[in-house]
Motif scaffolding. Structure first.
Motif, PDB file in Angstrom:
ATOM      1  N   SER A  33      22.160  19.719 -36.518  1.00 38.04           N
ATOM      2  CA  SER A  33      21.950  19.147 -37.849  1.00 38.04           C
ATOM      3  C   SER A  33      21.369  17.742 -37.781  1.00 38.04           C
ATOM      4  N   ASN A  34      20.726  17.421 -36.682  1.00 40.75           N
ATOM      5  CA  ASN A  34      20.265  16.052 -36.483  1.00 40.75           C
ATOM      6  C   ASN A  34      18.755  15.936 -36.471  1.00 40.75           C
ATOM      7  N   GLY A  35      18.266  14.861 -37.048  1.00 39.64           N
ATOM      8  CA  GLY A  35      16.841  14.569 -37.010  1.00 39.64           C
ATOM      9  C   GLY A  35      16.026  15.277 -38.066  1.00 39.64           C
ATOM     10  N   TYR A  36      16.666  15.830 -39.064  1.00 42.73           N
ATOM     11  CA  TYR A  36      15.911  16.631 -40.032  1.00 42.73           C
ATOM     12  C   TYR A  36      15.038  15.810 -40.963  1.00 42.73           C
ATOM     13  N   SER A  37      15.316  14.546 -41.148  1.00 45.95           N
ATOM     14  CA  SER A  37      14.381  13.705 -41.910  1.00 45.95           C
ATOM     15  C   SER A  37      13.064  13.597 -41.143  1.00 45.95           C
ATOM     16  N   LEU A  38      13.163  13.380 -39.849  1.00 49.00           N
ATOM     17  CA  LEU A  38      11.965  13.307 -39.015  1.00 49.00           C
ATOM     18  C   LEU A  38      11.293  14.679 -38.916  1.00 49.00           C
ATOM     19  N   ILE A  39      12.071  15.735 -38.774  1.00 48.73           N
ATOM     20  CA  ILE A  39      11.504  17.084 -38.703  1.00 48.73           C
ATOM     21  C   ILE A  39      10.723  17.394 -39.975  1.00 48.73           C
ATOM     22  N   ARG A  40      11.295  17.089 -41.141  1.00 47.72           N
ATOM     23  CA  ARG A  40      10.587  17.341 -42.410  1.00 47.72           C
ATOM     24  C   ARG A  40       9.279  16.557 -42.461  1.00 47.72           C
ATOM     25  N   ARG A  41       9.311  15.318 -42.022  1.00 48.87           N
ATOM     26  CA  ARG A  41       8.088  14.501 -42.026  1.00 48.87           C
ATOM     27  C   ARG A  41       7.038  15.097 -41.090  1.00 48.87           C
ATOM     28  N   ILE A  42       7.465  15.556 -39.913  1.00 48.68           N
ATOM     29  CA  ILE A  42       6.531  16.169 -38.967  1.00 48.68           C
ATOM     30  C   ILE A  42       5.930  17.436 -39.568  1.00 48.68           C
ATOM     31  N   LEU A  43       6.768  18.261 -40.197  1.00 48.32           N
ATOM     32  CA  LEU A  43       6.262  19.481 -40.829  1.00 48.32           C
ATOM     33  C   LEU A  43       5.256  19.159 -41.929  1.00 48.32           C
ATOM     34  N   GLU A  44       5.561  18.148 -42.732  1.00 47.86           N
ATOM     35  CA  GLU A  44       4.657  17.768 -43.826  1.00 47.86           C
ATOM     36  C   GLU A  44       3.338  17.216 -43.306  1.00 47.86           C
ATOM     37  N   THR A  45       3.402  16.283 -42.380  1.00 44.51           N
ATOM     38  CA  THR A  45       2.168  15.641 -41.910  1.00 44.51           C
ATOM     39  C   THR A  45       1.309  16.577 -41.064  1.00 44.51           C
ATOM     40  N   SER A  46       1.937  17.553 -40.406  1.00 42.27           N
ATOM     41  CA  SER A  46       1.168  18.503 -39.604  1.00 42.27           C
ATOM     42  C   SER A  46       0.741  19.720 -40.423  1.00 42.27           C
ATOM     43  N   HIS A  47       1.221  19.771 -41.674  1.00 42.07           N
ATOM     44  CA  HIS A  47       0.899  20.896 -42.570  1.00 42.07           C
ATOM     45  C   HIS A  47       1.294  22.231 -41.940  1.00 42.07           C
ATOM     46  N   THR A  48       2.452  22.237 -41.283  1.00 42.37           N
ATOM     47  CA  THR A  48       2.926  23.442 -40.605  1.00 42.37           C
ATOM     48  C   THR A  48       3.731  24.297 -41.573  1.00 42.37           C
ATOM     49  N   PRO A  49       3.296  25.539 -41.796  1.00 40.00           N
ATOM     50  CA  PRO A  49       4.089  26.428 -42.649  1.00 40.00           C
ATOM     51  C   PRO A  49       5.317  26.928 -41.896  1.00 40.00           C
ATOM     52  N   LEU A  50       6.416  27.110 -42.597  1.00 39.38           N
ATOM     53  CA  LEU A  50       7.656  27.553 -41.960  1.00 39.38           C
ATOM     54  C   LEU A  50       7.555  28.957 -41.383  1.00 39.38           C
ATOM     55  N   ASP A  51       6.566  29.732 -41.832  1.00 42.13           N
ATOM     56  CA  ASP A  51       6.410  31.091 -41.295  1.00 42.13           C
ATOM     57  C   ASP A  51       5.443  31.147 -40.105  1.00 42.13           C
ATOM     58  N   MET A  52       5.055  29.973 -39.585  1.00 43.15           N
ATOM     59  CA  MET A  52       4.184  29.938 -38.414  1.00 43.15           C
ATOM     60  C   MET A  52       4.914  30.546 -37.212  1.00 43.15           C
ATOM     61  N   PRO A  53       4.268  31.486 -36.492  1.00 45.79           N
ATOM     62  CA  PRO A  53       4.912  32.049 -35.304  1.00 45.79           C
ATOM     63  C   PRO A  53       5.199  30.947 -34.277  1.00 45.79           C
ATOM     64  N   PHE A  54       6.397  31.039 -33.703  1.00 48.39           N
ATOM     65  CA  PHE A  54       6.784  30.052 -32.703  1.00 48.39           C
ATOM     66  C   PHE A  54       7.815  30.673 -31.780  1.00 48.39           C
ATOM     67  N   ASP A  55       7.486  30.791 -30.522  1.00 46.62           N
ATOM     68  CA  ASP A  55       8.435  31.220 -29.496  1.00 46.62           C
ATOM     69  C   ASP A  55       9.133  32.544 -29.857  1.00 46.62           C
ATOM     70  N   GLY A  56       8.365  33.499 -30.364  1.00 48.75           N
ATOM     71  CA  GLY A  56       8.910  34.819 -30.685  1.00 48.75           C
ATOM     72  C   GLY A  56       9.557  34.937 -32.051  1.00 48.75           C
ATOM     73  N   ARG A  57       9.616  33.853 -32.799  1.00 42.63           N
ATOM     74  CA  ARG A  57      10.161  33.859 -34.157  1.00 42.63           C
ATOM     75  C   ARG A  57       9.240  33.014 -35.007  1.00 42.63           C
ATOM     76  N   THR A  58       9.690  32.623 -36.193  1.00 48.12           N
ATOM     77  CA  THR A  58       8.924  31.651 -36.967  1.00 48.12           C
ATOM     78  C   THR A  58       9.497  30.272 -36.683  1.00 48.12           C
ATOM     79  N   ILE A  59       8.706  29.259 -36.931  1.00 46.45           N
ATOM     80  CA  ILE A  59       9.205  27.897 -36.695  1.00 46.45           C
ATOM     81  C   ILE A  59      10.390  27.593 -37.609  1.00 46.45           C
ATOM     82  N   GLY A  60      10.368  28.146 -38.818  1.00 52.33           N
ATOM     83  CA  GLY A  60      11.502  27.976 -39.721  1.00 52.33           C
ATOM     84  C   GLY A  60      12.778  28.559 -39.155  1.00 52.33           C
ATOM     85  N   GLN A  61      12.682  29.746 -38.553  1.00 46.84           N
ATOM     86  CA  GLN A  61      13.864  30.364 -37.946  1.00 46.84           C
ATOM     87  C   GLN A  61      14.380  29.529 -36.775  1.00 46.84           C
ATOM     88  N   VAL A  62      13.469  29.028 -35.965  1.00 48.43           N
ATOM     89  CA  VAL A  62      13.875  28.205 -34.820  1.00 48.43           C
ATOM     90  C   VAL A  62      14.572  26.944 -35.300  1.00 48.43           C
TER      91      VAL A  62
END
Length: 167
Positions: A33-62
């Motif tokens: 549960s740590n670093g989610y303010s930074l994680i949200r900012r990274i997701l926003e600035t990189s324009h990464t959708p939560l359904d982007m495939p990542f390591d066999g799942r979606t980045i949102g699932q990871v």
């Protein structure tokens, strides 16, 4: 309201930590549960959708992997092993949480290459252009719990952890 009771001689504090103890890192299931303010900012600035495939799942699932709970493992270890200190690696990461359980004027030597950092932390660092020390301060970087133990207990403790399917 009671949070727990322990016999005075069973309290785990920094008093039993001494030179030559070993540090065992227990794997995290993700950022917890740590670093989610930074994680949200990274997701926003990189324009990464939560359904982007990542390591066999979606980045949102990871990123939303439930936090590993360590209490059953710790209780099992306490039955058979000496645990001199325990640090839950939360906000502040290894750099702030581990020193809290060490005696004054004591330092820990940790080889950052001694564990494989999960891919999500590498992605966050790269996408967010996050400095290595900031990564260690903000995230658990794959280590959710740290045990400080006598050197001669290491192999048996690692065996117990492996039997509990914790890498």
């Amino acid at each position: 309201f009671c949070v727990g009771v322990v016999e005075r001689d069973r309290i785990i504090d920094r008093s039993r930590v001494h030179k030559g103890n070993a540090i065992i890192g227990i794997s995290a299931s993700g950022p917890h549960s740590n670093g989610y303010s930074l994680i949200r900012r990274i997701l926003e600035t990189s324009h990464t959708p939560l359904d982007m495939p990542f390591d066999g799942r979606t980045i949102g699932q990871v990123l939303l992997e439930p936090t590993r709970i360590y209490v059953k493992l710790v209780l099992k270890l306490l039955k058979h092993h000496q645990l001199n200190a325990i640090a839950h690696i939360t906000g502040g990461g290894l750099t702030e949480n581990l020193p809290r359980v060490l005696p004054a004027f004591t330092e820990a030597r940790i080889r950052r290459t001694s564990w494989q950092r999960p891919a999500i932390f590498n992605w966050l660092q790269q996408q967010g252009n996050v400095e290595p020390m900031e990564m260690l301060r903000t995230f658990n970087c794959g280590i959710g719990l740290v045990l400080v133990v006598p050197e001669d207990e290491v192999d048996d403790i690692l065996t117990t952890c492996r039997l509990d399917k914790l890498p």
